[in-house]
Structures are given as structure tokens and as C-alpha cells.
Design an enzyme around this catalytic site. Structure first.
Site, short mmCIF file in Angstrom:
data_model
loop_
_atom_site.label_atom_id
_atom_site.label_comp_id
_atom_site.label_asym_id
_atom_site.label_seq_id
_atom_site.Cartn_x
_atom_site.Cartn_y
_atom_site.Cartn_z
N GLY A 1 0.93 -1.18 0.00
CA GLY A 1 -0.06 -0.11 -0.02
C GLY A 1 0.92 1.18 0.05
N GLN B 1 3.04 10.06 1.14
CA GLN B 1 4.31 9.32 1.46
C GLN B 1 5.36 9.89 0.22
OE1 GLN B 1 2.72 5.45 2.25
NE2 GLN B 1 4.76 5.07 3.18
N CYS C 1 6.34 -0.16 7.34
CA CYS C 1 5.88 1.03 6.80
C CYS C 1 7.34 1.57 5.94
CB CYS C 1 5.64 2.30 7.60
SG CYS C 1 5.29 3.77 6.73
N LEU C 2 7.05 1.80 4.42
CA LEU C 2 7.97 2.14 3.60
C LEU C 2 8.73 3.63 4.13
CD1 LEU C 2 6.49 1.59 0.33
CD2 LEU C 2 8.22 0.11 1.43
N HIS D 1 -3.73 1.37 7.91
CA HIS D 1 -2.56 1.79 7.73
C HIS D 1 -2.31 3.10 7.04
CE1 HIS D 1 2.02 1.21 8.09
NE2 HIS D 1 1.95 2.12 6.99
N GLU D 2 -3.03 2.97 5.82
CA GLU D 2 -2.89 4.01 4.73
C GLU D 2 -3.81 5.28 5.06
OE1 GLU D 2 -0.31 3.47 3.03
OE2 GLU D 2 -0.01 1.63 3.15
N HIS E 1 -1.95 7.34 7.50
CA HIS E 1 -0.87 8.30 6.92
C HIS E 1 -1.54 9.70 6.27
CE1 HIS E 1 2.89 6.19 6.40
NE2 HIS E 1 2.30 5.08 6.05
NI NI Z 1 3.26 3.36 5.68
#
Ligand code: NI
Length: 169
Positions: free
Chosen positions: A46, A51, A94-95, A136-137, A140
Site C-alpha cells: 500500500g 508518502q 512502513c516504507l 495503515h494507509e 498516513h
Molecule cells: Ni506506511
């Protein structure tokens, strides 16, 4: 299509809510394609526009992470209407928070609302991995990271590690 640079903690842009999309323009379509490209390249399941430094409420996700099929989902202006049950999401990563995996309390099932990339309203219920990804997204887009969902002690340890790394750069 382009792979976009992914912002990482402690970039301040990640910590502020981003803006509602008011019109689904060609630019928005291009952002979506680039976000998908970036997600598969990472690879991740995702990605939220924030991000990639984009001030818009857009997420893409693909629980299968299959870059051949590229069968990703898009949600514009998503929000969670209902939370049901609870479960521990194990080793969530998480990236934007490199080298960190943590167990996080999440709802088991959520009801989500948003728009697809054609602007149609969607409202659906999800459970399992997609429910975790969506929580999660959407976090963000509200400026919330996994670091905000763990214990203060663990958060301080990670912050110190980042400060050390920045000093050594
Ligand atoms: Ni993330």
C-alpha cells in the site's frame, strides 16, 4: 510512469494531514499511476500520496503485491466509518519508517468510504489483511505513523536511532 521518492521519518510532511481531493483531474490520474509504480517498485502492499510528498488524500493498495497483474485498488478521500473487533497486526512495517517492524492493535473489520478513480462513491466492509492495510494507509493521510501507535518507550528508542543516523550522515 515514474517511481516517486518516498519520504521517511522524521520528514515533517508525513506528520500533517493532507488535503481532500476536490476534482479528479488528469494530474490526479497521473499521480495514481506513479503511486502504483512506486508501490510495486518498493515493494509494498500500500502507499499513501503523502508518502510521495503529494498533498492529497489518495491511497493505492494491492494485498497480493503482484507487480505482473498490477491489480491495485485506488481510494480517493477515504475514511473509516466503522471499526469492529480488534486484533494485533504482527510485525507491521512502513516504507516511510525504515528498519522498524512492530505489533499494532488494529480493528479486525472496518467499513470504509471513498471514491474510486472515476469519482464513483464506494462504501464497503473489509477484514483481514486489506482491513489492516486500509487502516495503515488512512492513518498516513491523517499524519499518523506506526510510531504513533506503539509504546512511548519503543518510539523513543526509534527516534534516538534516527537522530544518531542523521548525525552520522
Ligand atoms: Ni506506511
Amino acid at each position: 510512469m515514474a517511481v516517486l521518492p518516498i519520504l521517511t521519518y522524521p520528514d515533517p510532511f508525513l506528520l500533517k494531514p493532507v488535503k481532500t481531493v476536490t476534482e479528479i483531474t488528469d494530474e490526479v490520474q497521473e499521480i495514481i499511476e506513479n503511486m502504483a509504480e512506486t508501490m510495486y517498485d518498493a515493494p509494498g502492499v500500500g502507499l499513501a500520496a503523502i508518502q510521495a510528498g503529494v498533498d492529497k488524500r489518495i491511497i493505492v493498495y494491492d494485498p497480493d503485491a503482484d507487480c505482473q497483474k498490477r491489480d491495485f485498488q485506488v481510494l480517493i478521500n477515504p475514511c473509516i466509518l466503522e471499526y469492529h473487533g480488534s486484533k494485533v497486526s504482527e510485525e507491521e512495517g512502513c516504507l516511510s519508517v525504515p528498519d522498524m517492524r512492530c505489533d499494532i492493535n488494529r480493528a479486525e473489520r472496518v467499513v470504509v468510504e471513498g471514491l474510486d478513480r472515476e469519482g464513483n462513491s464506494l462504501r464497503f466492509e473489509v477484514e483481514g489483511i486489506p482491513a489492516i492495510i486500509l487502516q495503515h494507509e488512512i492513518d498516513h493521510l491523517n499524519g499518523v505513523l506506526i510510531l504513533d501507535r506503539i509504546s512511548t518507550l519503543k518510539r523513543q528508542i526509534y527516534k534516538r536511532k534516527c537522530q544518531k543516523m542523521l548525525k552520522n550522515e
